[in-house]
Design a protein around this motif. Structure first.
Motif, PDB file in Angstrom:
ATOM      1  N   TRP A  52      -7.636   1.859  -5.376  1.00  0.00           N
ATOM      2  CA  TRP A  52      -7.376   2.754  -4.247  1.00  0.00           C
ATOM      3  C   TRP A  52      -8.643   3.011  -3.483  1.00  0.00           C
ATOM      4  CZ3 TRP A  52      -7.482   4.683  -9.264  1.00  0.00           C
ATOM      5  CH2 TRP A  52      -8.530   5.553  -9.542  1.00  0.00           C
ATOM      6  N   GLN A  94       0.830  -1.200   0.000  1.00  0.00           N
ATOM      7  CA  GLN A  94       0.000   0.000   0.000  1.00  0.00           C
ATOM      8  C   GLN A  94       0.868   1.255   0.000  1.00  0.00           C
ATOM      9  OE1 GLN A  94      -0.938  -2.745   1.837  1.00  0.00           O
ATOM     10  NE2 GLN A  94      -2.505  -3.086   0.302  1.00  0.00           N
ATOM     11  N   ASP A 138      -3.546   0.617  -3.483  1.00  0.00           N
ATOM     12  CA  ASP A 138      -3.041  -0.764  -3.555  1.00  0.00           C
ATOM     13  C   ASP A 138      -2.103  -0.889  -4.749  1.00  0.00           C
ATOM     14  OD1 ASP A 138      -4.300  -1.776  -1.394  1.00  0.00           O
ATOM     15  OD2 ASP A 138      -6.076  -2.462  -2.478  1.00  0.00           O
ATOM     16  N   SER A 187      -5.207   5.783  -0.039  1.00  0.00           N
ATOM     17  CA  SER A 187      -4.430   4.599   0.279  1.00  0.00           C
ATOM     18  C   SER A 187      -4.501   3.736  -0.981  1.00  0.00           C
ATOM     19  CB  SER A 187      -5.042   3.879   1.479  1.00  0.00           C
ATOM     20  OG  SER A 187      -4.570   2.578   1.533  1.00  0.00           O
TER      21      SER A 187
END
Lengths: 169, 277
Positions: B230, B193, B242, B240
């Motif tokens: 995300w 992440q 991915d 955040s």
């Protein structure tokens, strides 16, 4: 006779530790399932031996596995816990007659043996994954890991224990 | 006095158990909050030796695949090299190649113990302080990044993988200068992440993530992975994201260690700032 006991147990100790770190820690089934077969050492360890020595030896086994897998303290804590609780678990599985001189692990019914190893594994894995995750926020993660890895360990331990069944002890 | 001794004798197993449990839990807490122990890790001479011996056997099983990977990498590097010569018309043998000007020193190593299924993964490699490995060197693979050296012994080193809850690296989205922190949520070993990317930045699935410039461990612009999806964080102000890693973390053999010769100087300079940041 006594030296034979020592020899067998030292051999088991070394072999189980090596198989654990060189094979079982690399399985990674479904990404996270690494069965722990070194619990068999505690399953097979003679019943009549000195209890303090048993706890210390179990701690050492866990500690060595910890060093190899870079998880300092987690294996040791969970192994020493089941080593301490083993008499209580045996009393639960086999009744009081396990303390008699004539008691042999190989002579009790299969279902009692399986209950015994299953209890060792479940208690070990519960302590292990609580310490590994180290926060109760991820309670579901802990539960998932305990269930899945316990099942894998149990299957492998039952297979191995019937493969190398103890006949004479 | 007699009673105390009696008590100790009666409960000697319980006391022994509690003592050993205390030791192991203290070690666990310590390894959760600080660096790994200097001596009790898999890079010591005994466990490193066992892993090395086992690896000497198993390394032959996928030799062909490893060779193919290395040839692929050579091909890529050669194409970069030839195109550079062609475009800039700089002859390689006329360029001054002064070894004191090299910022990054590279050491090749082999993984003897990989780990990706725990929550805090550590990898052991077969080069140690004897080969010039020191703490905080970056570890990269032909495809991406792997982690940072945490401990070294004479012949082996322990690497903190990016698949570790303590790992926190600087990374950015390609062609922008917006950087964030690369962390791992422990769910999937091929996904990490990227957090703290501000919401106003346009993010597209498939964009490439590279190492950022704010880290003195890795060189800038090493590929890490591509954006997989995300979501916004709790405060709705930053993403955040991915990231699907270029590496297959479960199947790595050959790695390179990167040593930034300027790192000591950069660290010294940064530590001189009064507020530390």
């Amino acid at each position: 006779m006594a030296s034979k006991y020592y020899f067998i147990n030292i051999l088991r100790f070394v072999l189980l530790a090596l198989v654990q770190v060189l094979l079982c820690n690399k399985i990674g089934f479904l990404g996270f399932i690494n069965p722990m077969i070194y619990i068999l050492f505690l399953y097979w360890y003679p019943i009549k031996q000195n209890r303090a020595a048993f706890i210390i030896v179990s701690f050492l086994l866990g500690f060595i596995i910890d060093i190899f897998s870079d998880t300092l303290g987690i294996h040791a804590a969970s192994t020493v816990t089941i080593a301490y609780l083993r008499p209580a678990i045996m009393r639960f599985c086999f009744g009081v007659n396990y303390e008699f001189q004539s008691f042999k692990l190989a002579s009790v019914p299969r279902i009692q043996q399986i209950t015994y190893i299953a209890l060792l594994i479940i208690i070990h894995h519960t302590v292990f994954f609580i310490l590994e995750v180290f926060s109760f926020e991820n309670f579901l993660l802990i539960l998932k890991k305990i269930l899945a890895v316990s099942l894998a360990s149990l299957i492998l331990c039952i297979l191995l224990s019937s493969l190398f069944s103890v006949k004479k002890e | 006095m007699q009673q105390i001794i009696n008590f100790i004798f009666r409960n000697k197993n319980l006391l022994l158990y509690l003592f050993l449990l205390f030791i192991s839990i203290a070690l666990t807490i310590r390894s959760h909050s600080y660096h790994q122990s200097k001596f009790f890790n898999s890079a010591n001479s005994i466990s490193g030796g066992v892993y090395n011996a086992s690896n000497n056997v198993t390394t032959y099983f996928n030799l062909e695949k490893e060779n193919q990977k290395l040839v692929q990498e050579n091909m890529r590097l050669r194409s970069i090299l030839f195109n550079k010569e062609y475009n800039q018309e700089v002859q390689i043998d006329s360029t001054k190649f002064d070894s004191t000007l090299i910022t990054y020193k590279i050491i090749a190593a082999r993984i003897i113990k990989n780990s990706y299924s725990n929550l805090d993964n550590y990898i052991t490699i077969n080069k140690g302080s004897k080969d010039g490995v020191i703490q905080d060197m970056g570890v990269i693979t032909p495809d991406g990044i792997l982690g940072i050296v945490e401990n070294t012994s004479q012949n082996f080193s322990q690497v903190q993988s990016i698949l570790n809850r303590k790992s926190n690296l600087n990374a950015k989205i390609k062609n922008t200068d917006n950087f964030g922190s690369l962390v791992w949520n422990t769910k999937d070993y091929n996904t990490v992440q990227l957090i703290d990317i501000p919401r106003r930045i346009p993010v597209k699935v498939g964009d490439t993530i590279l190492t950022g410039a704010a880290s003195s461990i890795f060189p800038e612009n090493i590929p890490i992975g591509t954006i997989k999806g995300w979501n916004l964080d709790v405060s709705k102000s930053s993403y955040s994201i991915d990231i699907a890693l270029f590496n297959d973390m479960s199947n790595i053999k050959n790695v390179y260690l990167v040593h930034n010769k300027d790192r000591a100087e950069i660290e010294l300079l940064e530590s001189q700032k009064p507020n530390g940041q």
